[in-house]
Design a protein around this motif. Structure first.
Motif, PDB file in Angstrom:
ATOM      1  N   VAL A  90       0.864  -1.181   0.000  1.00  0.00           N
ATOM      2  CA  VAL A  90       0.000   0.000   0.000  1.00  0.00           C
ATOM      3  C   VAL A  90       0.898   1.228   0.000  1.00  0.00           C
ATOM      4  O   VAL A  90       1.657   1.451   0.940  1.00  0.00           O
ATOM      5  N   GLY A  91       0.833   1.997  -1.069  1.00  0.00           N
ATOM      6  CA  GLY A  91       1.667   3.189  -1.204  1.00  0.00           C
ATOM      7  C   GLY A  91       0.847   4.381  -1.636  1.00  0.00           C
ATOM      8  O   GLY A  91      -0.393   4.381  -1.580  1.00  0.00           O
ATOM      9  N   ARG A  92       1.545   5.394  -2.108  1.00  0.00           N
ATOM     10  CA  ARG A  92       0.906   6.652  -2.512  1.00  0.00           C
ATOM     11  C   ARG A  92      -0.147   6.431  -3.599  1.00  0.00           C
ATOM     12  O   ARG A  92      -1.120   7.185  -3.691  1.00  0.00           O
ATOM     13  N   GLU A  93       0.023   5.393  -4.427  1.00  0.00           N
ATOM     14  CA  GLU A  93      -0.958   5.115  -5.485  1.00  0.00           C
ATOM     15  C   GLU A  93      -2.326   4.782  -4.902  1.00  0.00           C
ATOM     16  O   GLU A  93      -3.346   4.991  -5.536  1.00  0.00           O
ATOM     17  N   ALA A  94      -2.330   4.225  -3.683  1.00  0.00           N
ATOM     18  CA  ALA A  94      -3.581   3.832  -3.037  1.00  0.00           C
ATOM     19  C   ALA A  94      -4.185   4.970  -2.222  1.00  0.00           C
ATOM     20  O   ALA A  94      -5.405   5.067  -2.112  1.00  0.00           O
ATOM     21  N   SER A  95      -3.324   5.826  -1.645  1.00  0.00           N
ATOM     22  CA  SER A  95      -3.798   6.967  -0.865  1.00  0.00           C
ATOM     23  C   SER A  95      -2.617   7.862  -0.521  1.00  0.00           C
ATOM     24  O   SER A  95      -1.533   7.369  -0.214  1.00  0.00           O
ATOM     25  N   VAL A  96      -2.847   9.158  -0.523  1.00  0.00           N
ATOM     26  CA  VAL A  96      -1.766  10.103  -0.244  1.00  0.00           C
ATOM     27  C   VAL A  96      -1.216   9.967   1.169  1.00  0.00           C
ATOM     28  O   VAL A  96      -0.117  10.419   1.450  1.00  0.00           O
ATOM     29  N   GLN A  97      -1.955   9.331   2.069  1.00  0.00           N
ATOM     30  CA  GLN A  97      -1.465   9.158   3.434  1.00  0.00           C
ATOM     31  C   GLN A  97      -0.280   8.206   3.521  1.00  0.00           C
ATOM     32  O   GLN A  97       0.465   8.220   4.496  1.00  0.00           O
ATOM     33  N   SER A 136      -7.277  -0.151  10.311  1.00  0.00           N
ATOM     34  CA  SER A 136      -8.261  -0.043   9.235  1.00  0.00           C
ATOM     35  C   SER A 136      -7.770   1.075   8.335  1.00  0.00           C
ATOM     36  O   SER A 136      -7.410   2.148   8.814  1.00  0.00           O
ATOM     37  N   ILE A 137      -7.774   0.811   7.023  1.00  0.00           N
ATOM     38  CA  ILE A 137      -7.273   1.806   6.072  1.00  0.00           C
ATOM     39  C   ILE A 137      -8.305   2.045   4.980  1.00  0.00           C
ATOM     40  O   ILE A 137      -9.045   1.148   4.593  1.00  0.00           O
ATOM     41  N   PHE A 138      -8.334   3.273   4.483  1.00  0.00           N
ATOM     42  CA  PHE A 138      -9.237   3.700   3.409  1.00  0.00           C
ATOM     43  C   PHE A 138      -8.369   3.941   2.183  1.00  0.00           C
ATOM     44  O   PHE A 138      -7.511   4.827   2.193  1.00  0.00           O
ATOM     45  N   VAL A 139      -8.546   3.119   1.147  1.00  0.00           N
ATOM     46  CA  VAL A 139      -7.639   3.153   0.004  1.00  0.00           C
ATOM     47  C   VAL A 139      -8.389   3.040  -1.321  1.00  0.00           C
ATOM     48  O   VAL A 139      -9.509   2.547  -1.379  1.00  0.00           O
ATOM     49  N   MET A 140      -7.723   3.484  -2.383  1.00  0.00           N
ATOM     50  CA  MET A 140      -8.234   3.329  -3.736  1.00  0.00           C
ATOM     51  C   MET A 140      -7.853   1.929  -4.226  1.00  0.00           C
ATOM     52  O   MET A 140      -6.678   1.567  -4.247  1.00  0.00           O
ATOM     53  N   LYS A 141      -8.840   1.131  -4.570  1.00  0.00           N
ATOM     54  CA  LYS A 141      -8.610  -0.256  -4.964  1.00  0.00           C
ATOM     55  C   LYS A 141      -7.601  -0.351  -6.107  1.00  0.00           C
ATOM     56  O   LYS A 141      -6.716  -1.213  -6.091  1.00  0.00           O
ATOM     57  N   ALA A 142      -7.687   0.531  -7.084  1.00  0.00           N
ATOM     58  CA  ALA A 142      -6.790   0.475  -8.243  1.00  0.00           C
ATOM     59  C   ALA A 142      -5.335   0.744  -7.876  1.00  0.00           C
ATOM     60  O   ALA A 142      -4.432   0.388  -8.622  1.00  0.00           O
ATOM     61  N   GLY A 143      -5.084   1.343  -6.703  1.00  0.00           N
ATOM     62  CA  GLY A 143      -3.721   1.653  -6.297  1.00  0.00           C
ATOM     63  C   GLY A 143      -3.040   0.573  -5.479  1.00  0.00           C
ATOM     64  O   GLY A 143      -1.857   0.682  -5.159  1.00  0.00           O
ATOM     65  N   LEU A 144      -3.768  -0.489  -5.132  1.00  0.00           N
ATOM     66  CA  LEU A 144      -3.176  -1.577  -4.350  1.00  0.00           C
ATOM     67  C   LEU A 144      -2.273  -2.426  -5.234  1.00  0.00           C
ATOM     68  O   LEU A 144      -2.576  -2.660  -6.404  1.00  0.00           O
ATOM     69  N   ARG A 145      -1.170  -2.881  -4.676  1.00  0.00           N
ATOM     70  CA  ARG A 145      -0.203  -3.697  -5.421  1.00  0.00           C
ATOM     71  C   ARG A 145       0.067  -4.991  -4.668  1.00  0.00           C
ATOM     72  O   ARG A 145       0.035  -5.019  -3.435  1.00  0.00           O
ATOM     73  N   VAL A 146       0.368  -6.037  -5.408  1.00  0.00           N
ATOM     74  CA  VAL A 146       0.817  -7.293  -4.816  1.00  0.00           C
ATOM     75  C   VAL A 146       2.334  -7.239  -4.797  1.00  0.00           C
ATOM     76  O   VAL A 146       2.950  -6.983  -5.835  1.00  0.00           O
ATOM     77  N   PRO A 147       2.963  -7.442  -3.624  1.00  0.00           N
ATOM     78  CA  PRO A 147       4.427  -7.355  -3.572  1.00  0.00           C
ATOM     79  C   PRO A 147       5.081  -8.464  -4.378  1.00  0.00           C
ATOM     80  O   PRO A 147       4.473  -9.509  -4.622  1.00  0.00           O
ATOM     81  N   ALA A 148       6.330  -8.235  -4.786  1.00  0.00           N
ATOM     82  CA  ALA A 148       7.083  -9.241  -5.530  1.00  0.00           C
ATOM     83  C   ALA A 148       7.227 -10.497  -4.685  1.00  0.00           C
ATOM     84  O   ALA A 148       7.341 -10.443  -3.465  1.00  0.00           O
TER      85      ALA A 148
END
Length: 89
Positions: free
Chosen positions: A14-21, A61-73
């Motif tokens: 979960v990074g900036r792509e998912a939420s600016v926090q 609990s986190i509030f995130v944009m689904k499209a910004g979530l990544r699966v780690p390597a």
């Protein structure tokens, strides 16, 4: 990117792509997707923040944009690291 709705046990980056926090990305193990009203494309997740050793360090609990979530390597074995069990004394 994850194309599906996260499910219990998923490990996410979960990074900036998912939420600016999340200016510094975290690893997050999903417990569940919360059923709360949100904006289109956003979701609430409940789970554990995971440290570099694979240990759960904080339940959140986190509030995130689904499209910004990544699966780690994945590691050398081709599988994601599992959470380590607490050591017994």
């Amino acid at each position: 990117m994850t194309a599906h709705l996260p499910k219990p046990g998923d490990l996410l980056r979960v990074g900036r792509e998912a939420s600016v926090q999340f200016t510094k990305p975290i690893l997050f193990r999903v417990i569940r997707v919360l059923d709360r009203p949100t904006y289109h494309g956003w979701i609430w997740l409940e789970g554990y923040q995971i440290d570099n050793r694979g240990d759960a360090v904080d339940r959140r609990s986190i509030f995130v944009m689904k499209a910004g979530l990544r699966v780690p390597a994945v590691g050398k074995t081709g599988q994601q690291r599992r959470l380590r069990s607490p050591q017994r004394r």
